[in-house]
Design a protein around this motif. Structure first.
Motif, PDB file in Angstrom:
ATOM      1  N   TYR A  17       0.767  -1.240   0.000  1.00 32.21           N
ATOM      2  CA  TYR A  17       0.000   0.000   0.000  1.00 32.21           C
ATOM      3  C   TYR A  17       0.804   1.300   0.000  1.00 32.21           C
ATOM      4  O   TYR A  17       0.263   2.342  -0.326  1.00 32.21           O
ATOM      5  CB  TYR A  17      -0.937   0.034   1.216  1.00 32.21           C
ATOM      6  CG  TYR A  17      -1.969  -1.050   1.181  1.00 32.21           C
ATOM      7  CD1 TYR A  17      -2.888  -1.132   0.145  1.00 32.21           C
ATOM      8  CD2 TYR A  17      -2.028  -2.010   2.186  1.00 32.21           C
ATOM      9  CE1 TYR A  17      -3.844  -2.124   0.106  1.00 32.21           C
ATOM     10  CE2 TYR A  17      -2.988  -3.008   2.163  1.00 32.21           C
ATOM     11  CZ  TYR A  17      -3.894  -3.059   1.121  1.00 32.21           C
ATOM     12  OH  TYR A  17      -4.832  -4.044   1.090  1.00 32.21           O
ATOM     13  N   GLU A  18       2.049   1.253   0.393  1.00 33.70           N
ATOM     14  CA  GLU A  18       2.810   2.491   0.489  1.00 33.70           C
ATOM     15  C   GLU A  18       3.250   2.952  -0.897  1.00 33.70           C
ATOM     16  O   GLU A  18       3.770   2.158  -1.682  1.00 33.70           O
ATOM     17  CB  GLU A  18       4.030   2.262   1.394  1.00 33.70           C
ATOM     18  CG  GLU A  18       4.579   3.527   1.990  1.00 33.70           C
ATOM     19  CD  GLU A  18       5.624   3.229   3.060  1.00 33.70           C
ATOM     20  OE1 GLU A  18       5.271   3.243   4.248  1.00 33.70           O
ATOM     21  OE2 GLU A  18       6.771   2.950   2.681  1.00 33.70           O
ATOM     22  N   ARG A  19       3.021   4.189  -1.190  1.00 35.22           N
ATOM     23  CA  ARG A  19       3.383   4.764  -2.484  1.00 35.22           C
ATOM     24  C   ARG A  19       4.369   5.904  -2.289  1.00 35.22           C
ATOM     25  O   ARG A  19       4.293   6.650  -1.308  1.00 35.22           O
ATOM     26  CB  ARG A  19       2.144   5.287  -3.220  1.00 35.22           C
ATOM     27  CG  ARG A  19       1.094   4.244  -3.482  1.00 35.22           C
ATOM     28  CD  ARG A  19       1.608   3.229  -4.512  1.00 35.22           C
ATOM     29  NE  ARG A  19       0.685   2.116  -4.626  1.00 35.22           N
ATOM     30  CZ  ARG A  19       0.959   0.866  -4.261  1.00 35.22           C
ATOM     31  NH1 ARG A  19       2.116   0.569  -3.757  1.00 35.22           N
ATOM     32  NH2 ARG A  19       0.083  -0.088  -4.405  1.00 35.22           N
ATOM     33  N   GLU A  20       5.255   6.046  -3.242  1.00 35.33           N
ATOM     34  CA  GLU A  20       6.245   7.112  -3.194  1.00 35.33           C
ATOM     35  C   GLU A  20       5.545   8.470  -3.133  1.00 35.33           C
ATOM     36  O   GLU A  20       4.578   8.723  -3.846  1.00 35.33           O
ATOM     37  CB  GLU A  20       7.140   7.045  -4.429  1.00 35.33           C
ATOM     38  CG  GLU A  20       8.362   7.920  -4.326  1.00 35.33           C
ATOM     39  CD  GLU A  20       9.321   7.703  -5.484  1.00 35.33           C
ATOM     40  OE1 GLU A  20       9.927   8.689  -5.906  1.00 35.33           O
ATOM     41  OE2 GLU A  20       9.460   6.555  -5.945  1.00 35.33           O
ATOM     42  N   GLY A  21       6.037   9.335  -2.271  1.00 35.70           N
ATOM     43  CA  GLY A  21       5.482  10.673  -2.139  1.00 35.70           C
ATOM     44  C   GLY A  21       4.330  10.762  -1.157  1.00 35.70           C
ATOM     45  O   GLY A  21       3.854  11.855  -0.858  1.00 35.70           O
ATOM     46  N   GLU A  22       3.848   9.638  -0.644  1.00 34.23           N
ATOM     47  CA  GLU A  22       2.771   9.634   0.337  1.00 34.23           C
ATOM     48  C   GLU A  22       3.353   9.380   1.719  1.00 34.23           C
ATOM     49  O   GLU A  22       4.498   8.974   1.860  1.00 34.23           O
ATOM     50  CB  GLU A  22       1.754   8.544  -0.001  1.00 34.23           C
ATOM     51  CG  GLU A  22       1.023   8.780  -1.305  1.00 34.23           C
ATOM     52  CD  GLU A  22       0.043   7.663  -1.628  1.00 34.23           C
ATOM     53  OE1 GLU A  22      -0.160   6.760  -0.791  1.00 34.23           O
ATOM     54  OE2 GLU A  22      -0.522   7.698  -2.725  1.00 34.23           O
ATOM     55  N   SER A  23       2.544   9.597   2.727  1.00 31.44           N
ATOM     56  CA  SER A  23       2.989   9.329   4.095  1.00 31.44           C
ATOM     57  C   SER A  23       3.286   7.841   4.254  1.00 31.44           C
ATOM     58  O   SER A  23       2.538   6.998   3.753  1.00 31.44           O
ATOM     59  CB  SER A  23       1.900   9.719   5.100  1.00 31.44           C
ATOM     60  OG  SER A  23       1.673  11.095   5.051  1.00 31.44           O
ATOM     61  N   ASP A  29      -0.597   3.053  12.320  1.00 30.58           N
ATOM     62  CA  ASP A  29      -1.511   3.349  11.231  1.00 30.58           C
ATOM     63  C   ASP A  29      -2.770   2.484  11.375  1.00 30.58           C
ATOM     64  O   ASP A  29      -2.674   1.320  11.778  1.00 30.58           O
ATOM     65  CB  ASP A  29      -0.810   3.048   9.898  1.00 30.58           C
ATOM     66  CG  ASP A  29      -1.497   3.673   8.718  1.00 30.58           C
ATOM     67  OD1 ASP A  29      -2.545   3.141   8.323  1.00 30.58           O
ATOM     68  OD2 ASP A  29      -0.988   4.673   8.203  1.00 30.58           O
TER      69      ASP A  29
END
Length: 109
Positions: A17-23, A29
């Motif tokens: 789920y983690e994407r570049e540029g996002e938290s 979480d």
């Protein structure tokens, strides 16, 4: 054992789920609510190997999809490590494959 279980879930969910540029996804979480150390602690105290495996394999399945599935080099290795983890039948047998899975997810995430 609870910390490595939580860490495997965290690294797998980061891949999924983690994407570049996002938290970044962190331990606190909301996505981690079913995979917190306390949840795994309760399952470990109960000796509920099947439920532990179910939760971990859910996260690993998401990670496997995120890296392109079993037909990729990373996917084949992740699948092999997950199969080793899933083959454990007792709490004592979980530790070694869990650490291998955690270490691999850490490297590829």
């Amino acid at each position: 054992m609870e910390l490595p279980l939580e860490t495997v879930a965290l690294f797998a969910l980061k891949l999924a789920y983690e994407r570049e540029g996002e938290s970044p996804i962190l331990r606190d979480d909301p996505i981690m609510s079913d995979y917190e150390r306390e949840v795994f602690g309760l399952l470990v105290r109960r000796g509920d190997v099947e439920e532990i495996q179910f939760r971990v394999m859910h996260c690993v399945g998401l990670a496997l999809d995120a890296i392109g599935g079993i037909d990729t080099v990373l996917g084949r290795e992740l699948h092999r490590l997950a199969a080793d983890f899933n083959a454990a039948r007792t709490m004592e047998q979980i530790d070694k494959p869990l650490i291998a899975l955690r270490d691999y997810l850490k490297v590829i995430q």
